[in-house]
Design an enzyme around this catalytic site. Structure first.
Site, PDB file in Angstrom:
ATOM      1  N   HIS A  55      35.238   9.319   8.559  1.00 21.88           N
ATOM      2  CA  HIS A  55      36.592   9.206   9.099  1.00 21.88           C
ATOM      3  C   HIS A  55      37.546   8.885   7.948  1.00 21.88           C
ATOM      4  O   HIS A  55      37.117   8.677   6.817  1.00 21.88           O
ATOM      5  CB  HIS A  55      36.663   8.118  10.173  1.00 21.88           C
ATOM      6  CG  HIS A  55      36.283   6.748   9.678  1.00 21.88           C
ATOM      7  ND1 HIS A  55      34.966   6.371   9.512  1.00 21.88           N
ATOM      8  CD2 HIS A  55      37.036   5.690   9.293  1.00 21.88           C
ATOM      9  CE1 HIS A  55      34.920   5.118   9.063  1.00 21.88           C
ATOM     10  NE2 HIS A  55      36.155   4.689   8.912  1.00 21.88           N
ATOM     11  N   LYS A 104      31.491   8.467   4.331  1.00 22.15           N
ATOM     12  CA  LYS A 104      32.391   8.033   5.401  1.00 22.15           C
ATOM     13  C   LYS A 104      32.842   9.272   6.179  1.00 22.15           C
ATOM     14  O   LYS A 104      33.279  10.258   5.588  1.00 22.15           O
ATOM     15  CB  LYS A 104      33.591   7.314   4.775  1.00 22.15           C
ATOM     16  CG  LYS A 104      34.560   6.698   5.750  1.00 22.15           C
ATOM     17  CD  LYS A 104      35.659   5.976   4.968  1.00 22.15           C
ATOM     18  CE  LYS A 104      36.705   5.385   5.888  1.00 22.15           C
ATOM     19  NZ  LYS A 104      37.804   4.734   5.126  1.00 22.15           N
TER      20      LYS A 104
END
Length: 232
Positions: A110, A108
Protein backbone atom coordinates in the site's frame (compact mmCIF):
# COMPACT_ATOMS: atom_id res chain seq x y z
CA UNK A 1 43.47 1.13 6.20
CA UNK A 2 47.07 1.25 7.32
CA UNK A 3 49.18 -1.87 7.51
CA UNK A 4 49.41 -3.86 10.72
CA UNK A 5 52.74 -2.31 11.66
CA UNK A 6 51.40 1.24 11.73
CA UNK A 7 49.12 2.54 14.43
CA UNK A 8 46.00 4.09 13.01
CA UNK A 9 44.88 6.78 15.48
CA UNK A 10 41.30 6.92 14.19
CA UNK A 11 40.98 3.13 14.43
CA UNK A 12 42.46 3.10 17.95
CA UNK A 13 40.02 5.79 19.08
CA UNK A 14 37.16 3.82 17.55
CA UNK A 15 38.15 0.55 19.24
CA UNK A 16 38.41 2.31 22.60
CA UNK A 17 35.03 3.96 22.06
CA UNK A 18 33.50 0.58 21.15
CA UNK A 19 34.93 -1.12 24.24
CA UNK A 20 33.85 1.70 26.57
CA UNK A 21 30.35 1.68 25.02
CA UNK A 22 29.98 -2.08 25.59
CA UNK A 23 29.64 -2.63 21.84
CA UNK A 24 32.91 -4.56 21.57
CA UNK A 25 32.87 -7.27 24.21
CA UNK A 26 35.21 -10.05 25.26
CA UNK A 27 34.30 -13.56 26.38
CA UNK A 28 33.04 -16.51 24.37
CA UNK A 29 30.62 -15.91 21.53
CA UNK A 30 29.37 -18.19 18.77
CA UNK A 31 29.62 -16.62 15.31
CA UNK A 32 27.36 -17.25 12.30
CA UNK A 33 30.07 -19.60 11.05
CA UNK A 34 29.78 -21.63 14.25
CA UNK A 35 33.18 -20.55 15.58
CA UNK A 36 33.71 -19.68 19.23
CA UNK A 37 35.05 -16.14 19.08
CA UNK A 38 36.78 -14.41 22.04
CA UNK A 39 35.21 -11.11 21.06
CA UNK A 40 31.92 -9.84 19.68
CA UNK A 41 31.00 -6.56 17.99
CA UNK A 42 27.33 -5.57 18.16
CA UNK A 43 26.68 -2.21 16.50
CA UNK A 44 23.08 -2.38 17.73
CA UNK A 45 24.41 -1.35 21.15
CA UNK A 46 25.31 2.12 19.88
CA UNK A 47 21.89 2.74 21.32
CA UNK A 48 21.56 6.41 22.20
CA UNK A 49 21.90 9.69 20.37
CA UNK A 50 25.37 10.54 21.65
CA UNK A 51 26.84 7.13 20.76
CA UNK A 52 25.21 7.04 17.34
CA UNK A 53 26.37 10.58 16.60
CA UNK A 54 29.96 9.75 17.53
CA UNK A 55 29.82 6.53 15.52
CA UNK A 56 28.63 8.47 12.47
CA UNK A 57 31.57 10.85 12.91
CA UNK A 58 33.99 7.90 12.71
CA UNK A 59 32.30 6.61 9.57
CA UNK A 60 32.22 10.03 7.92
CA UNK A 61 35.88 10.76 8.70
CA UNK A 62 36.97 7.42 7.23
CA UNK A 63 34.74 7.81 4.16
CA UNK A 64 35.98 11.32 3.41
CA UNK A 65 39.63 10.36 3.92
CA UNK A 66 39.24 7.28 1.68
CA UNK A 67 38.50 9.38 -1.38
CA UNK A 68 35.69 7.02 -2.40
CA UNK A 69 33.43 8.61 -5.02
CA UNK A 70 29.69 8.23 -4.48
CA UNK A 71 26.46 10.06 -5.22
CA UNK A 72 24.26 8.69 -2.45
CA UNK A 73 24.07 6.35 0.55
CA UNK A 74 22.14 3.10 0.92
CA UNK A 75 21.48 1.50 4.32
CA UNK A 76 20.50 -2.20 4.08
CA UNK A 77 17.88 -3.49 6.51
CA UNK A 78 18.12 -3.65 9.39
CA UNK A 79 21.23 -2.30 11.10
CA UNK A 80 22.28 -0.41 8.00
CA UNK A 81 19.19 1.80 8.19
CA UNK A 82 20.12 3.88 11.28
CA UNK A 83 23.80 3.69 10.35
CA UNK A 84 23.25 5.01 6.84
CA UNK A 85 20.90 7.74 8.08
CA UNK A 86 23.33 8.87 10.78
CA UNK A 87 26.25 8.92 8.34
CA UNK A 88 24.20 10.95 5.83
CA UNK A 89 23.43 13.48 8.58
CA UNK A 90 27.08 13.72 9.61
CA UNK A 91 28.29 14.13 6.03
CA UNK A 92 25.74 16.93 5.55
CA UNK A 93 27.06 18.60 8.70
CA UNK A 94 30.53 18.44 7.15
CA UNK A 95 29.26 20.06 3.97
CA UNK A 96 28.62 16.94 1.85
CA UNK A 97 24.86 16.58 1.55
CA UNK A 98 23.90 13.40 -0.35
CA UNK A 99 20.62 11.51 -0.81
CA UNK A 100 19.87 8.50 1.39
CA UNK A 101 17.76 5.39 0.85
CA UNK A 102 17.14 2.06 2.54
CA UNK A 103 15.15 -1.11 2.00
CA UNK A 104 12.49 -3.07 3.81
CA UNK A 105 12.73 -6.80 4.30
CA UNK A 106 9.09 -7.19 3.34
CA UNK A 107 7.49 -5.46 0.36
CA UNK A 108 4.77 -2.93 1.18
CA UNK A 109 1.53 -3.40 -0.80
CA UNK A 110 0.00 0.00 0.00
CA UNK A 111 1.08 3.64 -0.18
CA UNK A 112 4.15 3.93 -2.40
CA UNK A 113 4.63 0.15 -2.20
CA UNK A 114 7.79 -1.80 -2.89
CA UNK A 115 10.81 -2.47 -0.71
CA UNK A 116 12.82 0.73 -1.23
CA UNK A 117 12.35 3.85 0.88
CA UNK A 118 13.89 7.30 0.58
CA UNK A 119 15.68 8.91 -2.33
CA UNK A 120 15.61 7.15 -5.72
CA UNK A 121 18.65 4.96 -6.25
CA UNK A 122 20.81 6.75 -8.82
CA UNK A 123 24.45 7.00 -9.81
CA UNK A 124 27.25 5.62 -7.65
CA UNK A 125 25.89 4.18 -4.40
CA UNK A 126 27.81 3.77 -1.12
CA UNK A 127 26.44 0.95 1.06
CA UNK A 128 26.79 1.57 4.81
CA UNK A 129 26.62 -1.42 7.16
CA UNK A 130 28.16 -2.64 10.44
CA UNK A 131 30.26 -5.74 9.65
CA UNK A 132 30.56 -8.40 6.96
CA UNK A 133 30.27 -12.08 7.76
CA UNK A 134 30.08 -13.73 4.35
CA UNK A 135 29.30 -10.94 1.88
CA UNK A 136 25.69 -12.14 1.58
CA UNK A 137 24.18 -8.81 2.65
CA UNK A 138 26.45 -6.98 0.20
CA UNK A 139 25.29 -9.21 -2.67
CA UNK A 140 21.65 -8.58 -1.76
CA UNK A 141 22.23 -4.82 -1.63
CA UNK A 142 24.06 -4.86 -4.97
CA UNK A 143 21.14 -6.72 -6.57
CA UNK A 144 18.63 -4.15 -5.27
CA UNK A 145 20.78 -1.25 -6.41
CA UNK A 146 21.35 -2.70 -9.87
CA UNK A 147 17.66 -3.52 -10.28
CA UNK A 148 16.95 0.17 -9.69
CA UNK A 149 19.39 1.15 -12.44
CA UNK A 150 22.16 2.43 -10.15
CA UNK A 151 25.70 1.18 -9.46
CA UNK A 152 26.99 -0.13 -6.13
CA UNK A 153 30.48 1.39 -5.95
CA UNK A 154 31.64 0.84 -2.36
CA UNK A 155 30.80 -0.46 1.09
CA UNK A 156 31.63 1.25 4.40
CA UNK A 157 31.70 -0.93 7.52
CA UNK A 158 32.73 -0.40 11.12
CA UNK A 159 34.89 -3.49 11.73
CA UNK A 160 36.72 -5.91 9.47
CA UNK A 161 37.18 -9.14 11.45
CA UNK A 162 39.87 -10.24 8.97
CA UNK A 163 38.87 -13.88 9.19
CA UNK A 164 38.11 -16.64 6.71
CA UNK A 165 34.65 -16.65 5.23
CA UNK A 166 32.79 -19.97 4.99
CA UNK A 167 30.56 -21.74 2.50
CA UNK A 168 28.28 -24.75 2.57
CA UNK A 169 29.29 -27.27 -0.10
CA UNK A 170 27.00 -29.42 -2.20
CA UNK A 171 27.51 -32.15 0.38
CA UNK A 172 26.09 -29.88 3.09
CA UNK A 173 29.45 -29.55 4.85
CA UNK A 174 30.68 -26.10 5.90
CA UNK A 175 34.19 -25.22 4.75
CA UNK A 176 36.59 -22.40 5.52
CA UNK A 177 37.56 -20.29 2.52
CA UNK A 178 41.02 -18.77 1.92
CA UNK A 179 39.61 -15.24 1.84
CA UNK A 180 37.60 -12.97 4.11
CA UNK A 181 34.19 -11.48 3.35
CA UNK A 182 35.86 -8.10 2.78
CA UNK A 183 38.35 -9.63 0.33
CA UNK A 184 35.48 -11.35 -1.46
CA UNK A 185 33.57 -8.08 -1.86
CA UNK A 186 36.69 -6.30 -3.09
CA UNK A 187 38.13 -8.95 -5.39
CA UNK A 188 35.06 -10.84 -6.62
CA UNK A 189 32.24 -8.31 -6.47
CA UNK A 190 34.53 -5.44 -7.45
CA UNK A 191 33.49 -2.93 -4.79
CA UNK A 192 35.77 -0.71 -2.76
CA UNK A 193 35.55 -1.39 0.99
CA UNK A 194 36.14 1.32 3.57
CA UNK A 195 36.58 0.13 7.18
CA UNK A 196 36.91 2.16 10.35
CA UNK A 197 38.97 -0.55 12.08
CA UNK A 198 40.31 -4.06 11.58
CA UNK A 199 41.13 -6.96 13.86
CA UNK A 200 44.79 -5.89 13.73
CA UNK A 201 43.72 -2.56 15.26
CA UNK A 202 41.94 -4.39 18.08
CA UNK A 203 45.11 -6.40 18.78
CA UNK A 204 47.16 -3.19 18.87
CA UNK A 205 44.65 -1.72 21.32
CA UNK A 206 44.95 -4.76 23.60
CA UNK A 207 48.74 -4.55 23.48
CA UNK A 208 48.62 -0.94 24.70
CA UNK A 209 46.42 -1.96 27.63
CA UNK A 210 48.90 -4.33 29.31
CA UNK A 211 48.60 -2.31 32.52
CA UNK A 212 44.86 -2.96 32.61
CA UNK A 213 44.57 -6.68 33.51
CA UNK A 214 40.82 -6.72 32.87
CA UNK A 215 41.36 -5.79 29.22
CA UNK A 216 44.86 -7.17 28.54
CA UNK A 217 43.90 -10.72 29.57
CA UNK A 218 41.93 -11.07 26.35
CA UNK A 219 44.89 -10.35 24.06
CA UNK A 220 46.27 -13.91 23.99
CA UNK A 221 42.86 -15.39 23.15
CA UNK A 222 42.23 -12.89 20.36
CA UNK A 223 45.70 -13.54 18.90
CA UNK A 224 45.11 -17.30 19.02
CA UNK A 225 41.78 -16.85 17.23
CA UNK A 226 43.45 -14.77 14.53
CA UNK A 227 46.17 -17.40 14.08
CA UNK A 228 43.48 -20.05 13.59
CA UNK A 229 41.00 -18.20 11.39
CA UNK A 230 42.71 -15.00 10.27
CA UNK A 231 43.56 -13.75 6.78
CA UNK A 232 45.86 -10.89 5.80
Amino acid sequence: MLDSGTQDELAQAFVQFSVESGVLRFGEFKTKAGRMSPYFFNAGLFDDGAKLGRLAAFYAKRIVDSGIEFDMIFGPAYKGIPLGAAVAIELARLGRNVPFAYNRKEAKDHGEGGTLVGAPLKGQVLIVDDVMSAGTAARESIALIRAAGATASAVAIALDRQEMATEIGADGVQRDLPHSAVQYVRNTLGLQVCTIAQLTDLLQYLETRQNDPEVAQHGARVRAYRERYGVQ
